[in-house]
Design a protein around this motif. Sequence first.
Motif, short mmCIF file in Angstrom:
data_model
loop_
_atom_site.label_atom_id
_atom_site.label_comp_id
_atom_site.label_asym_id
_atom_site.label_seq_id
_atom_site.Cartn_x
_atom_site.Cartn_y
_atom_site.Cartn_z
N ILE A 1 0.98 -1.05 0.35
CA ILE A 1 -0.18 0.07 -0.27
C ILE A 1 1.00 1.05 -0.15
O ILE A 1 0.53 2.32 -0.36
CB ILE A 1 -0.87 -0.25 1.54
N ALA A 2 2.51 0.82 0.49
CA ALA A 2 2.83 2.37 0.54
C ALA A 2 3.26 2.52 -0.33
O ALA A 2 3.19 4.11 -1.41
CB ALA A 2 4.07 1.87 2.10
N ARG A 3 3.74 1.76 -1.15
CA ARG A 3 4.07 1.65 -2.51
C ARG A 3 2.89 2.99 -3.61
O ARG A 3 3.09 3.14 -4.23
CB ARG A 3 4.27 0.02 -3.32
N GLU A 4 2.16 2.36 -3.25
CA GLU A 4 0.90 2.12 -4.00
C GLU A 4 0.15 4.35 -4.35
O GLU A 4 0.28 4.50 -4.73
CB GLU A 4 -0.77 1.77 -4.15
N VAL A 5 0.47 4.15 -2.49
CA VAL A 5 -0.06 5.63 -2.46
C VAL A 5 1.09 6.97 -3.16
O VAL A 5 0.51 7.89 -2.91
CB VAL A 5 -0.46 5.77 -1.18
N VAL A 6 2.43 6.65 -3.32
CA VAL A 6 3.42 7.71 -4.00
C VAL A 6 3.72 7.24 -5.44
O VAL A 6 4.59 7.84 -5.99
CB VAL A 6 4.49 6.76 -3.14
N GLU A 7 2.22 6.33 -6.34
CA GLU A 7 2.29 6.54 -7.44
C GLU A 7 2.01 7.72 -7.94
O GLU A 7 1.06 8.98 -7.33
CB GLU A 7 1.32 5.33 -7.77
N PRO A 8 2.53 7.97 -9.50
CA PRO A 8 2.63 9.37 -9.66
C PRO A 8 1.39 9.92 -10.04
O PRO A 8 0.30 9.55 -9.96
CB PRO A 8 3.21 9.39 -11.29
N GLY A 9 0.65 11.41 -9.34
CA GLY A 9 -0.07 11.62 -9.88
C GLY A 9 -1.16 11.49 -7.91
O GLY A 9 -2.23 12.32 -8.33
N LYS A 10 -0.85 10.66 -7.19
CA LYS A 10 -1.22 10.77 -6.08
C LYS A 10 -1.75 11.73 -4.88
O LYS A 10 0.22 12.24 -5.52
CB LYS A 10 -0.90 8.96 -5.15
#
Length: 235
Positions: free
Chosen positions: A34-43
């Motif tokens: 989840i930590a990787r998902e929340v810092v995806e471009p545009g988030k």
Amino acid sequence: MFIVGLTGGIATGKSSVAAVFREHGIPVIDADTIAREVVEPGKPAWHKIQKEFGPKVFHENGQLNRAKLGDMIFDDIEKRRKLNAITHPEIYRIMCWQAFKYFLLGHPFIVMDLPLLFETGHMLNYLYKIIVVTCEEDLQLQRLMERSRFTEAKAKLRIEAQMSLEKKCDMAHFVIENSGSEKDAKEQTIRVINVLRCSKHHWKLRFIVGICCTVLLAGTYWIKNRPFKFLPKPA
């Protein structure tokens, strides 16, 4: 439904243990994923990190350079605090929402993979049981060096930055010793799963939730259907 916390030290083998839970049909919510998902471009967190730390912690394609950011915050407590303030609320919000969905699906318990459970302390009050995955110190160092391609000195610093495995084991309900074979670790994990499946704690929680929902629905129905009395107008 109750929640089981899975933690340990860096490179002790939590992912292998989590995989065994998944093989047995038990949902695992992975904080690192989840930590990787929340810092995806545009988030939202991506924009906040860019504003706080600048473009130097990003790759040319816009992806976060986790290695560079990690090096930047490792020796700087204030920068680490700022990063946590950006990412942690989003991470825990998503984890709680996923846990709620698993509750609605009827799972008796789920596992939350929380690498820094004891270091942050954020989720401790919500966990029914805690599992710590540990291994011998030399093996942990070797695994980290091979996995991350760290020098020995850098790997030792990363390990020492976390709470000691001994302290974590003292606070655990279950300890899985992962210094041996994969088969041995899997057998230990299955024994823990069998113990957890025998627990009736999830029925207590469902009963409490059921009572609360019943009271709420009854109160809503009463308010909606109660007769209204009109007072006479004053003379």
